[in-house]
Write a protein that holds these residues in place. Structure first.
Motif, PDB file in Angstrom:
ATOM      1  N   PRO A   1      21.885  -6.256  -1.233  1.00 34.73           N
ATOM      2  CA  PRO A   1      21.017  -5.628  -0.220  1.00 34.73           C
ATOM      3  C   PRO A   1      21.771  -4.775   0.802  1.00 34.73           C
ATOM      4  N   ILE A   2      22.946  -5.193   1.177  1.00 35.73           N
ATOM      5  CA  ILE A   2      23.700  -4.421   2.177  1.00 35.73           C
ATOM      6  C   ILE A   2      24.183  -3.110   1.570  1.00 35.73           C
ATOM      7  N   ASP A   3      24.773  -3.183   0.366  1.00 33.29           N
ATOM      8  CA  ASP A   3      25.277  -1.973  -0.296  1.00 33.29           C
ATOM      9  C   ASP A   3      24.156  -1.021  -0.691  1.00 33.29           C
TER      10      ASP A   3
ATOM     11  N   GLY B   1      23.529 -10.415   8.768  1.00 30.74           N
ATOM     12  CA  GLY B   1      23.022 -11.761   8.983  1.00 30.74           C
ATOM     13  C   GLY B   1      22.124 -12.235   7.851  1.00 30.74           C
ATOM     14  N   ILE B   2      21.886 -13.534   7.817  1.00 32.17           N
ATOM     15  CA  ILE B   2      21.029 -14.128   6.792  1.00 32.17           C
ATOM     16  C   ILE B   2      19.614 -13.567   6.891  1.00 32.17           C
TER      17      ILE B   2
ATOM     18  N   TYR C   1      15.262 -10.275   4.599  1.00 28.31           N
ATOM     19  CA  TYR C   1      14.262  -9.221   4.727  1.00 28.31           C
ATOM     20  C   TYR C   1      14.502  -8.112   3.694  1.00 28.31           C
ATOM     21  N   LEU C   2      15.740  -7.685   3.570  1.00 29.08           N
ATOM     22  CA  LEU C   2      16.052  -6.611   2.626  1.00 29.08           C
ATOM     23  C   LEU C   2      15.796  -7.033   1.186  1.00 29.08           C
TER      24      LEU C   2
END
Length: 124
Positions: free
Chosen positions: A23-25, A37-38, A43-44
């Motif tokens: 999700p971050i990438d 954060g968790i 959410y993502l």
């Protein structure tokens, strides 16, 4: 229309799986967001991952089950239209975005346009 459903279904699955697994990438970094954060990952993974995977699944299922063609087409047009609307609204209130949102927005607009075409064709 089958080709439209297959292409969009596969694209939604790819985008959704990438957002679910990274999700971050996939979502945060390309748009300059922080989401370490968790809660942010949760959410993502749900909004950009799970929802997108579900939509891709419906589009692909419509290829196998013709009774799902109209609902799948309406789903695709609604989702893509919402994305285009959100990007246009942001353009008006936030200003001109970078390259990544323009590319994504163009592809969403293209998918929306083809979807509307197939909806009109199906209504004939």
């Amino acid at each position: 229309m089958g080709g439209y459903l297959i292409v969009n279904g596969i694209l939604f699955l790819i985008v959704g799986l990438r957002a679910l697994l990274k999700p971050i990438d996939a979502v945060a970094i390309p748009y300059g967001l922080e989401g370490e954060g968790i809660d942010a990952r949760n959410y993502l993974r749900s909004s950009a991952g799970g929802v997108t995977i579900a939509c891709g699944g419906v589009l692909l299922a419509a290829v196998i089950y013709p009774m799902l063609e109209l609902p799948a087409l309406v789903l695709a047009v609604t989702l893509l239209g919402g994305l285009v609307f959100g990007r246009l609204f942001s353009l008006c209130v936030d200003g001109v975005p970078g390259l990544t949102p323009w590319i994504a927005g163009f592809l969403e607009l293209l998918g929306f346009g083809f979807g509307v075409y197939w909806l009109i064709d199906l209504a004939r």
